[in-house]
Write an enzyme that holds these catalytic residues in place. Structure first.
Site, PDB file in Angstrom:
ATOM      1  N   ASP A  43       0.204   1.029  -3.913  1.00  0.00           N
ATOM      2  CA  ASP A  43       1.355   0.547  -3.146  1.00  0.00           C
ATOM      3  C   ASP A  43       1.010  -0.775  -2.472  1.00  0.00           C
ATOM      4  OD1 ASP A  43       3.792   0.442  -1.778  1.00  0.00           O
ATOM      5  OD2 ASP A  43       3.064   1.690  -0.131  1.00  0.00           O
ATOM      6  N   HIS A  45       3.825   3.746  -3.934  1.00  0.00           N
ATOM      7  CA  HIS A  45       4.465   4.101  -2.672  1.00  0.00           C
ATOM      8  C   HIS A  45       4.873   5.570  -2.635  1.00  0.00           C
ATOM      9  CE1 HIS A  45       6.461   2.866   1.019  1.00  0.00           C
ATOM     10  NE2 HIS A  45       7.605   3.379   0.618  1.00  0.00           N
ATOM     11  N   SER A  53       6.878   6.154   4.018  1.00  0.00           N
ATOM     12  CA  SER A  53       7.423   4.837   4.283  1.00  0.00           C
ATOM     13  C   SER A  53       7.821   4.693   5.749  1.00  0.00           C
ATOM     14  CB  SER A  53       8.586   4.573   3.328  1.00  0.00           C
ATOM     15  OG  SER A  53       8.952   3.226   3.330  1.00  0.00           O
TER      16      SER A  53
END
Length: 537
Positions: free
Chosen positions: A457, A514, A265
């Protein structure tokens, strides 16, 4: 990473600070200078588009903008109670390490470079029987910046296999502002926490074949705390270098092993800068061999172009938006990219903040308003109070237990999975849209870089990550762009695609959102171990 459309617009001014931000190219200088008077003449420093975004926010939230003009609103410090030094098994003084000199080529050199005299490291051996997270040797503690009143918490797990020879990995979650203990208990650590708040062994833990450090950073995240705050990636990099230097000084048995940094991220921002900081010190005790970034945000200009394709059926999953919504995102893209370009060129928060506000609303907003999980396009949020995942609540409940905090030496009064004050601070420091991908070519000259992405994601999707890796300008650009795409398999079952050339590798991981290690634990363990083994570099 957590984004709130309403917060980005209406919370803009009330959470913002007035910043004069240095251009990214000089990573040795502090990235931020506070200058409240700059509001008076900021219109001369930014593009007409950026100024227009500020004006739009002013109309939506005039009171908040007035508050923005008048004062700096920082992160509320966490309540903490520092434990005395005799609580810890080891206390390493940075000033002592900084004063060690050695002979090198018939000249006196400091054993390790960088400023360390303001840092100290505290460590205690964790009794595995008290918590039951794993049976391996463990250490927990804090890196203290005594000058800035910053205290970063870490938890180290030795390899389950061969700790005397297995590599060491630093794991970083993103946010910015989310605890890396999320990665420990929700993704890749030795155990998870179930709804009964019980420890459950993870057979696919990344410490099966590597020792792993989980670090809560920046300050005021997880068990970390400070009287102040950090609101930019470059400043955080100095802390990481100090932590690793002092940790490997105290535990030299791990310093001789290969070392890697991995994260996901917003770690797409962190890791290039942190690795660059480490490599900038010729005299160091950190044997950095590679970096791994999963579903990262690294090049906003390129990646924001792929929110519309991912949401509208071009990323391998059905469209979740109407034709008109998809068209509105297409229509918004030129302005979004123009604003990001202005941020890239100026490096100023006055340009970068409007880019973040406009692009996050225009390119993410339509998807967010559907109620679907931004971290996994295959479904809706299961728990809106815990970033879509109930497991985060279980983790927070466990880490807020007094017996757990005592066993680890935690000094804060409470644990939160994510601190949204930190998230806003980074946003309004202009850090969000900074072009940290420009640091990656320097890394590729020295170490291998892996970019991997779960293909379900939305928020840091595989299309955008594939695109920026293909576009990145570096000496091996042409060879990488034209490299063959091959299958990734474990036990004969295909779980993804890989493209690699020179020191650069990109992976698409099937059926993962994710958090790839959570959704595809066996696959992630496979590529992680093969990467550390040097199969692709």
């Amino acid at each position: 990473m957590r984004l709130s459309t309403s917060a980005l617009v209406l919370g803009a001014a009330s959470s913002a600070v007035a910043f004069d931000q240095k251009v990214l190219g000089d990573l040795k200088k502090p990235a931020i200078d506070l200058d409240l008077s700059s509001w008076l003449n900021f219109g001369e420093e930014i593009t007409a588009e950026a100024k227009a975004v500020w004006e739009e926010v002013s109309m939506l939230a005039p009171d908040a903008v007035e508050a923005f003009k008048k004062q700096v609103i920082g992160t509320k410090p966490k309540k903490a109670n520092r434990r005395p030094d005799n609580h810890w098994d080891h206390v390493v003084k940075g000033a002592d390490v900084q004063s060690i000199w050695v002979d090198k080529n018939n000249e006196k050199h400091r054993k390790v470079g960088g400023r360390l005299d303001n840092y100290n490291l505290r460590a205690k051996k964790v009794d595995p029987s008290k918590l039951g997270v794993d049976k391996v040797k463990q250490y927990s503690g804090y890196l203290d910046d005594e000058e800035q009143d910053k205290h970063l918490f870490y938890w180290f797990f030795e390899s389950r296999n061969d700790p005397e020879n297995d590599p060491v990995v630093l794991w970083l979650n993103g946010g910015p502002g989310c605890s890396s203990l999320t990665g420990l208990f929700l993704e890749l650590g030795p155990a998870s926490i179930n709804k009964k708040i019980e420890i459950v062994n993870n057979p696919w833990s990344w410490n099966n074949n590597a020792s792993v450090i989980f670090l809560d950073q920046p300050v005021n995240v997880g068990y970390s705390y400070s009287g102040g705050s950090v609101s930019n990636t470059v400043a955080a990099g100095k802390d990481i270098y100090a932590l690793l230097t002092l940790f490997f000084h105290q535990f030299p048995e791990y310093a001789k092993q290969d070392f890697h940094i991995a994260g996901e991220s917003y770690a797409g921002h962190y890791i290039p800068v942190f690795a660059n900081e480490i490599l900038s010190h010729e005299d160091r005790n950190i044997n950095l061999k590679s970096v791994l970034i999963g579903n990262g945000l690294t090049d906003g200009y390129t990646q924001y172009e792929y929110y519309r394709p991912m949401a509208c059926g071009e990323g391998g999953y059905p469209s979740v938006l109407s034709e008109s919504e998809c068209q509105s995102m297409d229509n918004a893209l030129p302005r979004c990219q123009s604003l990001i370009k202005g941020c890239y060129e100026s490096g100023s928060a006055w340009s970068c903040v409007p880019a973040s506000i406009y692009c996050n609303n225009a390119m993410m907003g339509p998807y967010q308003r559907t109620g679907r999980n931004v971290y996994d396009i295959r479904g809706n949020c299961e728990d809106s109070s815990n970033l879509c995942y109930s497991g985060l609540g279980y983790i927070a409940e466990y880490l807020n237990r007094q017996d757990v905090q005592d066993a680890l030496g935690a000094e804060v009064s409470s644990y939160d999975s994510c601190n949204m004050d930190i998230n806003r601070n980074f946003l309004f420091a202009g850090d969000w849209m900074q072009p940290y991908h420009q640091v990656v070519p320097n890394l590729l000259e020295k170490i291998p870089v892996l970019i991997y992405a779960g293909d379900a994601d939305f928020i840091c999707n595989w299309l955008g990550n594939q695109a920026w890796t293909n576009k990145l300008e570096w000496p091996g650009h042409k060879d990488f762009k034209n490299a063959d795409i091959k299958n990734l398999k474990v036990e004969g079952k295909e779980y993804g695609k890989i493209k690699t050339s020179g020191n650069f590798t990109f992976m698409q991981i099937y059926g993962a959102g994710h958090m790839v290690p959570m959704d595809q634990p066996e696959a992630s363990s496979d590529f992680f171990n093969r990467w550390l083994g040097g199969e692709w570099f």
